[in-house]
Enzyme design. Structure first.
Site, PDB file in Angstrom:
ATOM      1  CG  HIS A  98      -0.577   0.323   2.503  1.00 22.07           C
ATOM      2  ND1 HIS A  98      -0.294  -0.635   3.445  1.00 22.07           N
ATOM      3  CD2 HIS A  98      -0.375   1.504   3.112  1.00 22.07           C
ATOM      4  CE1 HIS A  98       0.071  -0.043   4.572  1.00 22.07           C
ATOM      5  NE2 HIS A  98       0.033   1.260   4.400  1.00 22.07           N
ATOM      6  CG  ASP A 147      -0.176  -3.970   2.574  1.00 19.71           C
ATOM      7  OD1 ASP A 147       0.269  -3.408   1.561  1.00 19.71           O
ATOM      8  OD2 ASP A 147      -0.456  -3.371   3.642  1.00 19.71           O
ATOM      9  N   GLY A 242       2.410   6.593   9.096  1.00 19.04           N
ATOM     10  CA  GLY A 242       3.789   6.849   8.704  1.00 19.04           C
ATOM     11  C   GLY A 242       4.709   5.680   9.023  1.00 19.04           C
ATOM     12  CB  SER A 244       2.597   2.121   6.228  1.00 20.80           C
ATOM     13  OG  SER A 244       1.295   2.193   6.684  1.00 20.80           O
ATOM     14  N   GLY A 245       4.844  -0.199   6.320  1.00 21.65           N
ATOM     15  CA  GLY A 245       5.958  -0.753   5.554  1.00 21.65           C
ATOM     16  C   GLY A 245       7.180  -1.052   6.403  1.00 21.65           C
TER      17      GLY A 245
END
Ligand SMILES: *[C@@H]1O[C@H](CO)[C@@H](O)[C@H](O)[C@H]1NC(C)=O
Ligand SMILES: *[C@@H]1O[C@H](CO)[C@@H](O)[C@H](O)[C@H]1NC(C)=O
Length: 298
Positions: A98, A147, A242, A244-245
């Protein structure tokens, strides 16, 4: 989204630190949110909050998380955003799909390694352009299935005390990691309050990893599946906008092992106590092996 266009235009010549501070997180873009499952907050704050860190965490020591990466992505429609990621080899970083898919992969982007304070051009930083982005072919933006993505860097990372890849589980490793202490890190938002900014520096915290059954009963949706791993939200300690990942890691033999990728939190808030949802790295090892040069351990 005009603001973002302008910022990106102006940013072409700007330093990495300015670039990272001005561009919105991918999760803040309205079109992205409009299509999401009602329960999911995916690390987004209140609508169009100015910025988005780990909630109820503390500041890391420089070099404490040498595998932590900041990525910056620019898309065809002129929008851009940044996210967390991890260094998994000399040539590849891994993140959440995402972060790097908005109808198509980014037209270009940068990977910044060795960052402690993203507002400063630190000597430890290595900023490298994207070469290619590999998004899982079955990634679904509506319910965050699959994801996961990998990014090949245009030039290899130089490993040192501040830049080191993280270990991934071995192929034969069938542990669920439930009951282990999970460590999360990132530059995301530090509170659920409107206007709460993103962190300049790497923040981190820890909580127990919980079983998928316990996570499923807390969420009461079918979102928590074998492809996910959950971290308890006790103490209000969690990932937030922020982050994420970025990584969910455990410590083993004095090394960090990445077991999850930050994917989503409950719509009731980052610090609400709900377990956060991560991509389960061990579920995707074959795909990672095929979409990077990571040498999987048997
Ligand atoms: C994507 O989904 C299709 C259909 O279920 C499946 O055949 C394929 O193996 C999946 N691809 C990956 C990389 O998991
Ligand atoms: C763990 O690693 C740290 C840093 O490299 C080192 O200082 C420490 O002695 C190691 N501990 C053990 C038990 O090996």
């Amino acid at each position: 989204m005009k603001t973002i266009d302008l910022l990106i235009g102006a940013l072409a010549l700007a330093s990495a630190s300015v670039e990272l501070s001005k561009v919105k997180h991918i999760e803040e873009l309205d079109e992205f949110w409009a299509q999401l499952h009602a329960h999911l907050r995916i690390l987004r704050g209140t609508k169009m909050a100015p910025d988005n860190r780990i909630v109820n965490g503390e500041e890391a020591q420089p070099g404490q998380f040498p595998y932590q990466v900041v990525i910056m992505s620019y898309f065809q429609d002129g929008t851009g955003g940044w996210c967390g990621a991890t260094l998994v080899s000399q040539n590849y970083v891994m993140t959440a799909a995402h972060c790097v898919f908005r109808g198509s992969a980014p037209t270009h982007g940068t990977v910044t390694l060795g960052v402690h304070n993203r507002q400063v051009e630190e000597e430890t930083q290595q900023r490298i352009n994207y070469d290619t982005v590999n998004v899982h072919p079955n990634y679904s933006s509506t319910n965050l299935r699959n994801d996961i993505a990998t990014i090949k860097m245009a030039t290899p990372a130089v490993f040192n005390d501040f830049v080191q890849p993280i270990d991934l589980p071995a192929v034969s490793d069938d542990r669920t990691f439930a009951g282990w202490t999970g460590v999360i890190s990132g530059f995301g938002r530090i509170s659920d309050e409107t206007g709460s900014p993103a962190s300049d520096v790497v923040m981190y915290t820890s909580n127990p990893i919980i079983t998928n059954a316990d996570c499923q009963s807390a969420w009461n949706t079918n979102l928590i599946q074998a492809q996910n791993i959950c971290l308890s939200g006790e103490g209000g300690r969690s990932v937030c906008n922020g982050d994420s990942g970025g990584p969910l890691a455990v410590r083993e033999n004095n090394r960090s092992l990445q077991v999850g990728i930050a994917s989503f939190v409950h719509s009731s808030g980052c610090a609400s106590g709900f377990p956060a949802g991560f991509v389960r790295v061990s579920h995707f090892l074959t795909w990672i092996g095929q979409n990077s040069d990571v040498v999987l351990r048997d």
